[in-house]
Design a protein around this motif. Structure first.
Motif, PDB file in Angstrom:
ATOM      1  N   LEU A 370       1.004  -1.313   0.041  1.00  0.00           N
ATOM      2  CA  LEU A 370       0.087  -0.330   0.467  1.00  0.00           C
ATOM      3  C   LEU A 370       1.045   1.582   0.152  1.00  0.00           C
ATOM      4  CD1 LEU A 370      -2.710  -0.196   2.481  1.00  0.00           C
ATOM      5  CD2 LEU A 370      -3.004  -0.674   0.033  1.00  0.00           C
ATOM      6  N   TYR A 371       1.845   1.177   0.320  1.00  0.00           N
ATOM      7  CA  TYR A 371       2.497   2.615   1.253  1.00  0.00           C
ATOM      8  C   TYR A 371       3.578   2.497  -0.786  1.00  0.00           C
ATOM      9  CZ  TYR A 371       5.629   5.637   2.752  1.00  0.00           C
ATOM     10  OH  TYR A 371       6.752   6.839   2.958  1.00  0.00           O
ATOM     11  N   GLU A 372       3.977   1.617  -0.954  1.00  0.00           N
ATOM     12  CA  GLU A 372       4.059   1.691  -2.896  1.00  0.00           C
ATOM     13  C   GLU A 372       3.624   3.035  -3.476  1.00  0.00           C
ATOM     14  OE1 GLU A 372       5.576  -2.015  -4.030  1.00  0.00           O
ATOM     15  OE2 GLU A 372       7.346  -2.213  -2.206  1.00  0.00           O
ATOM     16  N   ARG A 373       2.241   2.586  -3.421  1.00  0.00           N
ATOM     17  CA  ARG A 373       0.901   3.727  -3.929  1.00  0.00           C
ATOM     18  C   ARG A 373       0.409   4.737  -3.844  1.00  0.00           C
ATOM     19  NH1 ARG A 373       0.875  -2.165  -4.857  1.00  0.00           N
ATOM     20  NH2 ARG A 373      -0.395  -3.392  -6.709  1.00  0.00           N
ATOM     21  N   LEU A 374       1.057   4.635  -2.390  1.00  0.00           N
ATOM     22  CA  LEU A 374       1.283   6.381  -1.368  1.00  0.00           C
ATOM     23  C   LEU A 374       1.531   7.533  -2.894  1.00  0.00           C
ATOM     24  CD1 LEU A 374      -0.743   7.655   0.684  1.00  0.00           C
ATOM     25  CD2 LEU A 374       1.764   7.079   2.184  1.00  0.00           C
ATOM     26  N   PRO A 375       0.950   8.673  -3.106  1.00  0.00           N
ATOM     27  CA  PRO A 375       1.641   9.184  -3.623  1.00  0.00           C
ATOM     28  C   PRO A 375       2.397  10.360  -2.763  1.00  0.00           C
ATOM     29  CG  PRO A 375      -1.359   9.741  -4.160  1.00  0.00           C
ATOM     30  CD  PRO A 375      -0.313   8.842  -3.029  1.00  0.00           C
ATOM     31  N   GLU A 376       3.458  10.633  -3.411  1.00  0.00           N
ATOM     32  CA  GLU A 376       4.546  11.684  -2.588  1.00  0.00           C
ATOM     33  C   GLU A 376       4.187  12.574  -2.479  1.00  0.00           C
ATOM     34  OE1 GLU A 376       7.811  11.207  -5.721  1.00  0.00           O
ATOM     35  OE2 GLU A 376       7.816   9.365  -5.587  1.00  0.00           O
ATOM     36  N   ASP A 377       2.988  12.965  -2.290  1.00  0.00           N
ATOM     37  CA  ASP A 377       3.163  14.463  -2.439  1.00  0.00           C
ATOM     38  C   ASP A 377       2.230  14.678  -0.826  1.00  0.00           C
ATOM     39  OD1 ASP A 377       0.529  13.438  -3.253  1.00  0.00           O
ATOM     40  OD2 ASP A 377      -0.223  14.967  -4.225  1.00  0.00           O
ATOM     41  N   LEU A 378       1.633  13.111  -0.277  1.00  0.00           N
ATOM     42  CA  LEU A 378       1.611  13.651   0.679  1.00  0.00           C
ATOM     43  C   LEU A 378       2.350  13.587   1.536  1.00  0.00           C
ATOM     44  CD1 LEU A 378      -1.071  10.535   0.519  1.00  0.00           C
ATOM     45  CD2 LEU A 378      -1.782  13.102   0.773  1.00  0.00           C
ATOM     46  N   GLU A 379       3.737  12.996   1.884  1.00  0.00           N
ATOM     47  CA  GLU A 379       4.489  13.457   2.573  1.00  0.00           C
ATOM     48  C   GLU A 379       4.591  12.537   3.634  1.00  0.00           C
ATOM     49  OE1 GLU A 379       5.759  17.281   2.924  1.00  0.00           O
ATOM     50  OE2 GLU A 379       6.285  17.609   0.505  1.00  0.00           O
ATOM     51  N   MET A 380       4.278  11.793   4.077  1.00  0.00           N
ATOM     52  CA  MET A 380       4.063  10.325   4.810  1.00  0.00           C
ATOM     53  C   MET A 380       4.483   9.599   4.977  1.00  0.00           C
ATOM     54  SD  MET A 380       0.369   8.930   5.676  1.00  0.00           S
ATOM     55  CE  MET A 380      -0.615  10.472   5.550  1.00  0.00           C
TER      56      MET A 380
END
Length: 728
Positions: A370-380
């Motif tokens: 799931l983390y690999e699919r997280l958009p980078e702009d969320l900065e999480m």
């Protein structure tokens, strides 16, 4: 002389001599018991305290030793008091004039001289090994038949008549033949007084590795194996009493039949389990129901191992075409994993972990995906995302459905669905086998074959891990039941009661398997888990096997033996079956199994087996007539053996002779008859027995060899009797 002045006859004189010695033995045993009770009483007095005194460590050690002695003496005396065969059963008269008495345990007099030698001691070996050709310095071997502490009979064998001792009285026809003629009861007797030389050799064999005892029906394999268990405990008590001995038999009825043998020999530290109860340690139940022939063959085959692995790997949550099993929202962004990704994660985790212990690894892999699919702009970072996702209701519902805690019974019950069987059995079982497997789970009751599969699943799944976040229950609710006082400290202490890495099953130092020819390959795997470091005694006869693939069974046994030291003993004499009965049974089994190991039957009765035919309408009346006839011809038990489908329909209540002899008659299937014996046997529907058993004619052979005196077969229907073809 008696009161009338008549001198006693030789037999009465010999009985009086033996009674005097038996009385002396019991007198010394009673003295030892009184002494043990005194020690126990003194021990209790030492531990009484007014809180102003204390017990020194050395006093406590001595007290423990004395209490242990008292307990052992009391336990042995209680066992002997319960037996009807008596403590002293044998006597040896040696060429040098020495007399030795043989018994169930050793007893010594005040000067520590032996009054009775334990039957397992080396000094007792000539009682079993001596023959007329090799008398081993024994002139006369005598067997004493006792009822409690009263000598009621004696039987002698003259082994060496070269010394010309005319004063030596020889009584009876020989102990063995006398014992064989005695009526059978509902419990197996020990043969400690009549063990023969080839049997004694197997009993006293070295314990390391594997000991295989083979032989045809009536050769005494079972009772020899039980005496071997008693001998192992005697000769290596520390090893086997601490590690335990497991005795496995074919059925609960069989275990009931043999349960008194070991206690009668002074041993009660052996675990007895029927094959359907071997896994009671992991399953908490014993199975008795038998599968159909096809289902039993499928469940016992090693093909079930890959099938069960597929079943464990088959997720409970199945996604429809195009569906997304997992979808969560993180700060407004929808993240999802498709079935392909989740399947890859599942396979990867299960290659490294068991299902129930791999949940944490699977959850970590899901979070990583799931983390690999997280958009980078969320900065999480990953930890923050994991905390948000794991707290969501959608994720919790998904995880519980996708990777639940699994029990063996829940997993195996899925095979009751034909669609699931088709998925996991493709390329392993054919269509007919798949149908039989699915149909076998129509009933709620587990079968004997299922226990091996469930035990395999317990090993595959691993233990269900405890929830570390679960709060301890400090106050018990109204509906809570507890069997002991539990304090708050008990609940709060940070101590695990069990080792999470420990095996879920019991393990033993020695495993004894009777009727081993019927053990399926899957059952051998179940047994090996309980004896991975054990020595083994394997008892069986391939000619009596109910397992259809003898080569597969032999291969499983060879795998068990491996490179371990092993020894083979063949018992060659049939003591049970009259020659008239065994000749018929041997002709029948040769047709199906040409390599059958056929022992020599040493007794004759002069009564040939009675081969009859009955119609369905007359079956009850004909059965009743045969029961009445046999009840008047034999003194002991009568077995009525029929195929499982026939057994339930035999109307016992309306049968007058059956009702009149209810205490002597046992109705049972051929498989439940394994290892048992009866004075007379009626085999109902031999062709049906052949048709309904995976072992076919070999199982009929079992039924035909159960009687010690009379055999009657009762074919049902005009077209019946195909089994007799080999007799023509």
């Amino acid at each position: 002389m008696d009161s009338a002045g008549t001198p006693p006859n030789p037999i009465e004189r010999e009985l009086a001599i033996e009674q005097a010695h038996v009385d002396l033995v019991y007198e010394h045993l009673e003295q030892a018991t009184r002494s043990a009770r005194k020690v126990a009483s003194q021990g209790r007095d030492i531990f009484r305290s007014d809180r102003e005194s204390y017990v020194r460590e050395e006093d406590g050690t001595a007290l423990f030793e004395r209490d242990a002695f008292a307990f052992q003496a009391a336990r042995r005396l209680a066992t002997l008091d319960a037996e009807h065969e008596g403590l002293v059963f044998g006597r040896l008269d040696h060429t040098d004039g020495e007399i030795r008495y043989i018994g169930r345990i050793g007893v010594r007099d005040a000067e520590y001289e032996p009054l009775v030698i334990d039957w397992r001691a080396r000094a007792a070996e000539p009682f079993y090994r001596a023959t007329a050709t090799d008398p081993m310095d024994v002139v006369r071997r005598r067997v004493l038949r006792c009822r409690n502490d009263i000598v009621v009979g004696i039987e002698d064998d003259l082994l060496d008549d070269s010394l010309g001792r005319d004063e030596l009285v020889i009584v009876g026809e020989g102990a063995l033949m006398a014992a064989l003629k005695r009526a059978r009861g509902h419990r197996m007797r020990d043969i400690v007084a009549t063990i023969q030389a080839e049997q004694d050799e197997a009993i006293r064999a070295d314990y390391p590795g594997v000991t295989v005892i083979s032989g045809g029906p009536g050769t005494g394999k079972t009772v020899v194996a039980l005496h071997r268990a008693a001998y192992l405990l005697y000769s290596n008590r520390r090893r086997f009493e601490r590690g335990g001995i497991l005795v496995v038999g074919p059925s609960g009825l069989f275990m009931d039949y043999i349960e008194r043998v070991l206690p009668s020999l002074g041993e009660d530290s052996v675990v007895l389990r029927p094959i359907g109860g071997v896994a009671v340690d992991t399953l908490n139940f014993t199975a008795v129901r038998i599968d159909s022939a096809v289902a039993a063959a499928v469940k016992g085959s090693l093909r079930m191992v890959p099938l069960l692995k597929r079943l464990v790997n088959l997720p409970l949550l199945e996604a429809a075409a195009g569906d997304v099993p997992l979808r969560v929202t993180v700060k407004g962004e929808a993240l999802s994993l498709d079935a392909t990704t989740l399947g890859r994660i599942r396979r990867d985790v299960l290659t490294r972990s068991k299902a129930n212990t791999g949940r944490a690894a699977a959850e970590a892999a899901v979070m990583e995906a799931l983390y690999e699919r997280l958009p980078e702009d969320l900065e999480m970072d990953a930890d923050e995302m994991t905390e948000l996702v794991s707290d969501s209701a959608a994720y919790k519902m998904f995880l519980q459905a996708w990777w639940p805690d699994l029990t063996a019974t829940d997993v195996l019950r899925r095979l009751g669905t034909q669609r699931v069987v088709s998925l996991v059995a493709e390329g392993i079982l054919d269509a007919a086998e798949q149908a039989a497997l699915a149909a076998s789970y129509d009933e709620d009751e587990w079968t004997v074959a299922d226990t091996a599969l469930l035990d395999e699943l317990v090993a595959m799944l691993g233990p269900i891990e405890e929830d570390d976040d679960q709060e301890p229950l400090l106050f018990l609710g109204e509906e809570t039941r507890t069997t002991e006082v539990i304090t708050t400290a008990d609940w709060l202490r940070d101590v695990r009661e069990t080792d999470p890495n420990a095996d879920p099953h019991d393990t033993f130092a020695h495993v004894l398997v009777d009727e081993a020819q019927d053990i399926s390959p899957m059952q051998w795997r179940m047994l090996r888990r309980r004896g991975s470091q054990a020595s083994w005694t394997i008892v069986g006869d391939p000619a009596q096997s109910s397992w259809p693939d003898l080569d597969e069974s032999a291969h499983s046994l060879q795998e068990l033996i491996g490179s371990a030291p092993h020894r083979n003993f063949r018992l060659s004499t049939n003591y049970r079956s009259p020659a008239e009965v065994f000749t018929l049974a041997a002709e029948v089994v040769r047709r199906a199994y040409a390599d059958a190991d056929l022992p020599v039957a040493i007794r004759t009765t002069g009564v040939e087996p009675l081969l009859l035919t009955a119609t369905e309408a007359d079956l009850s009346a004909d059965l009743d007539r045969q029961v009445a006839s046999l009840a008047g011809s034999v003194e002991g038990t009568i077995g009525v053996i029929a195929a499982p489908s026939r057994l339930g329909s035999l109307d016992r209540a309306e049968s007058g002779a059956v009702r009149a002899n209810a205490g002597r008659i046992v109705f049972l299937s051929p498989l439940n008859a394994k290892g048992l014996e009866f004075d007379a046997v009626i085999v109902v529907g031999p062709d049906e027995i052949v048709a309904e058993s995976p072992g076919g004619v070999r199982v009929l052979y079992v039924a035909l060899t159960r009687p010690t005196q009379r055999l009657v077969t009762l074919d049902v229907g005009e077209s019946a009797g195909a089994w007799r073809e080999s007799l023509r």
